[in-house]
Design a protein around this motif. Structure first.
Motif, PDB file in Angstrom:
ATOM      1  N   THR A 104       0.813  -1.217   0.000  1.00  0.00           N
ATOM      2  CA  THR A 104       0.000   0.000   0.000  1.00  0.00           C
ATOM      3  C   THR A 104       0.844   1.263   0.000  1.00  0.00           C
ATOM      4  OG1 THR A 104      -1.692  -1.194   1.225  1.00  0.00           O
ATOM      5  CG2 THR A 104      -1.869   1.183   1.209  1.00  0.00           C
ATOM      6  N   PHE A 105       1.983   1.248   0.666  1.00  0.00           N
ATOM      7  CA  PHE A 105       2.793   2.454   0.833  1.00  0.00           C
ATOM      8  C   PHE A 105       3.200   3.095  -0.495  1.00  0.00           C
ATOM      9  CE2 PHE A 105       6.880   4.594   1.457  1.00  0.00           C
ATOM     10  CZ  PHE A 105       6.474   5.585   2.333  1.00  0.00           C
ATOM     11  N   PRO A 106       3.705   2.348  -1.479  1.00  0.00           N
ATOM     12  CA  PRO A 106       4.077   3.005  -2.742  1.00  0.00           C
ATOM     13  C   PRO A 106       2.885   3.646  -3.455  1.00  0.00           C
ATOM     14  CG  PRO A 106       5.040   0.828  -2.617  1.00  0.00           C
ATOM     15  CD  PRO A 106       4.097   0.954  -1.470  1.00  0.00           C
ATOM     16  N   GLN A 107       1.750   2.993  -3.431  1.00  0.00           N
ATOM     17  CA  GLN A 107       0.569   3.547  -4.081  1.00  0.00           C
ATOM     18  C   GLN A 107       0.120   4.830  -3.390  1.00  0.00           C
ATOM     19  OE1 GLN A 107      -2.210   0.351  -3.896  1.00  0.00           O
ATOM     20  NE2 GLN A 107      -1.173  -0.845  -5.462  1.00  0.00           N
ATOM     21  N   LEU A 108       0.136   4.836  -2.075  1.00  0.00           N
ATOM     22  CA  LEU A 108      -0.244   6.023  -1.316  1.00  0.00           C
ATOM     23  C   LEU A 108       0.731   7.163  -1.583  1.00  0.00           C
ATOM     24  CD1 LEU A 108      -2.082   7.272   0.838  1.00  0.00           C
ATOM     25  CD2 LEU A 108      -0.536   6.351   2.551  1.00  0.00           C
ATOM     26  N   VAL A 139       2.665   7.674  -4.256  1.00  0.00           N
ATOM     27  CA  VAL A 139       2.485   8.189  -5.617  1.00  0.00           C
ATOM     28  C   VAL A 139       1.223   9.047  -5.694  1.00  0.00           C
ATOM     29  CG1 VAL A 139       1.976   7.514  -8.004  1.00  0.00           C
ATOM     30  CG2 VAL A 139       3.794   6.366  -6.733  1.00  0.00           C
ATOM     31  N   GLY A 140       0.152   8.609  -5.078  1.00  0.00           N
ATOM     32  CA  GLY A 140      -1.096   9.375  -5.097  1.00  0.00           C
ATOM     33  C   GLY A 140      -0.954  10.727  -4.413  1.00  0.00           C
ATOM     34  N   LEU A 141      -0.280  10.751  -3.273  1.00  0.00           N
ATOM     35  CA  LEU A 141      -0.098  12.027  -2.565  1.00  0.00           C
ATOM     36  C   LEU A 141       0.829  12.963  -3.332  1.00  0.00           C
ATOM     37  CD1 LEU A 141       0.148  10.794   1.127  1.00  0.00           C
ATOM     38  CD2 LEU A 141      -1.724  12.057   0.056  1.00  0.00           C
ATOM     39  N   LEU A 142       1.886  12.431  -3.935  1.00  0.00           N
ATOM     40  CA  LEU A 142       2.773  13.278  -4.733  1.00  0.00           C
ATOM     41  C   LEU A 142       2.054  13.844  -5.949  1.00  0.00           C
ATOM     42  CD1 LEU A 142       6.107  11.258  -4.563  1.00  0.00           C
ATOM     43  CD2 LEU A 142       5.575  13.437  -3.447  1.00  0.00           C
ATOM     44  N   TYR A 143       1.214  13.034  -6.586  1.00  0.00           N
ATOM     45  CA  TYR A 143       0.442  13.503  -7.728  1.00  0.00           C
ATOM     46  C   TYR A 143      -0.516  14.617  -7.302  1.00  0.00           C
ATOM     47  CZ  TYR A 143      -3.028  13.601 -11.432  1.00  0.00           C
ATOM     48  OH  TYR A 143      -3.886  14.012 -12.418  1.00  0.00           O
ATOM     49  N   ALA A 144      -1.210  14.427  -6.191  1.00  0.00           N
ATOM     50  CA  ALA A 144      -2.155  15.442  -5.717  1.00  0.00           C
ATOM     51  C   ALA A 144      -1.420  16.723  -5.341  1.00  0.00           C
ATOM     52  CB  ALA A 144      -2.935  14.912  -4.518  1.00  0.00           C
ATOM     53  N   ASP A 145      -0.264  16.609  -4.703  1.00  0.00           N
ATOM     54  CA  ASP A 145       0.510  17.786  -4.322  1.00  0.00           C
ATOM     55  C   ASP A 145       0.978  18.546  -5.554  1.00  0.00           C
ATOM     56  OD1 ASP A 145       1.978  19.443  -2.367  1.00  0.00           O
ATOM     57  OD2 ASP A 145       3.745  18.588  -3.377  1.00  0.00           O
ATOM     58  N   ARG A 146       1.478  17.820  -6.538  1.00  0.00           N
ATOM     59  CA  ARG A 146       1.943  18.472  -7.769  1.00  0.00           C
ATOM     60  C   ARG A 146       0.792  19.177  -8.485  1.00  0.00           C
ATOM     61  NH1 ARG A 146       5.043  15.028 -12.201  1.00  0.00           N
ATOM     62  NH2 ARG A 146       6.885  16.285 -11.834  1.00  0.00           N
ATOM     63  N   ARG A 147      -0.359  18.540  -8.524  1.00  0.00           N
ATOM     64  CA  ARG A 147      -1.505  19.137  -9.215  1.00  0.00           C
ATOM     65  C   ARG A 147      -2.004  20.388  -8.480  1.00  0.00           C
ATOM     66  NH1 ARG A 147      -6.983  16.032 -11.130  1.00  0.00           N
ATOM     67  NH2 ARG A 147      -7.931  17.849 -12.069  1.00  0.00           N
ATOM     68  N   LEU A 148      -2.065  20.325  -7.140  1.00  0.00           N
ATOM     69  CA  LEU A 148      -2.513  21.489  -6.382  1.00  0.00           C
ATOM     70  C   LEU A 148      -1.534  22.651  -6.518  1.00  0.00           C
ATOM     71  CD1 LEU A 148      -3.900  19.840  -3.151  1.00  0.00           C
ATOM     72  CD2 LEU A 148      -5.204  21.066  -4.896  1.00  0.00           C
ATOM     73  N   ARG A 149      -0.243  22.357  -6.523  1.00  0.00           N
ATOM     74  CA  ARG A 149       0.748  23.431  -6.698  1.00  0.00           C
ATOM     75  C   ARG A 149       0.625  24.064  -8.081  1.00  0.00           C
ATOM     76  NH1 ARG A 149       5.475  23.207  -3.086  1.00  0.00           N
ATOM     77  NH2 ARG A 149       5.076  21.564  -1.577  1.00  0.00           N
ATOM     78  N   ARG A 150       0.412  23.247  -9.105  1.00  0.00           N
ATOM     79  CA  ARG A 150       0.269  23.772 -10.460  1.00  0.00           C
ATOM     80  C   ARG A 150      -0.971  24.664 -10.566  1.00  0.00           C
ATOM     81  NH1 ARG A 150      -1.082  19.494 -14.183  1.00  0.00           N
ATOM     82  NH2 ARG A 150       0.426  18.369 -12.944  1.00  0.00           N
ATOM     83  N   GLU A 151      -2.079  24.218  -9.980  1.00  0.00           N
ATOM     84  CA  GLU A 151      -3.304  25.032 -10.023  1.00  0.00           C
ATOM     85  C   GLU A 151      -3.135  26.315  -9.215  1.00  0.00           C
ATOM     86  OE1 GLU A 151      -6.678  22.742  -8.882  1.00  0.00           O
ATOM     87  OE2 GLU A 151      -6.412  21.299 -10.503  1.00  0.00           O
ATOM     88  N   HIS A 152      -2.405  26.255  -8.117  1.00  0.00           N
ATOM     89  CA  HIS A 152      -2.177  27.442  -7.300  1.00  0.00           C
ATOM     90  C   HIS A 152      -1.333  28.459  -8.063  1.00  0.00           C
ATOM     91  CE1 HIS A 152      -1.566  29.964  -3.828  1.00  0.00           C
ATOM     92  NE2 HIS A 152      -0.248  29.863  -3.974  1.00  0.00           N
TER      93      HIS A 152
END
Length: 71
Positions: free
Chosen positions: A37-41, A43-56
């Motif tokens: 579970t750890f790698p999937q979690l 990757v998901g958190l890094l993707y969400a962080d990158r997307r939120l930073r880009r939108e910001h």
């Protein structure tokens, strides 16, 4: 472990102590889901962080009030 019936003595015996190999089996059962579970979690958190930073940075992420109207 639950109590078990034995035919040798004809009565109930207390639970057996775990064998040395049983600790490794139990550890594997507990760690396997975490390791899967750890790698999937991550990757998901890094993707969400990158997307939120880009939108910001693009200015499309705005703070809006949660409740509108007057009390």
């Amino acid at each position: 472990m639950a109590q078990h019936w034995t035919h040798q003595g004809g009565g109930w015996l207390p639970p057996r102590s775990p064998l040395p190999g049983d600790w490794f089996n139990a550890l594997g059962v507990l760690l396997a889901p975490a390791l899967l579970t750890f790698p999937q979690l991550t990757v998901g958190l890094l993707y969400a962080d990158r997307r939120l930073r880009r939108e910001h940075l693009a200015g499309s992420l705005r703070a809006e009030p949660l409740v509108t109207g007057s009390a």
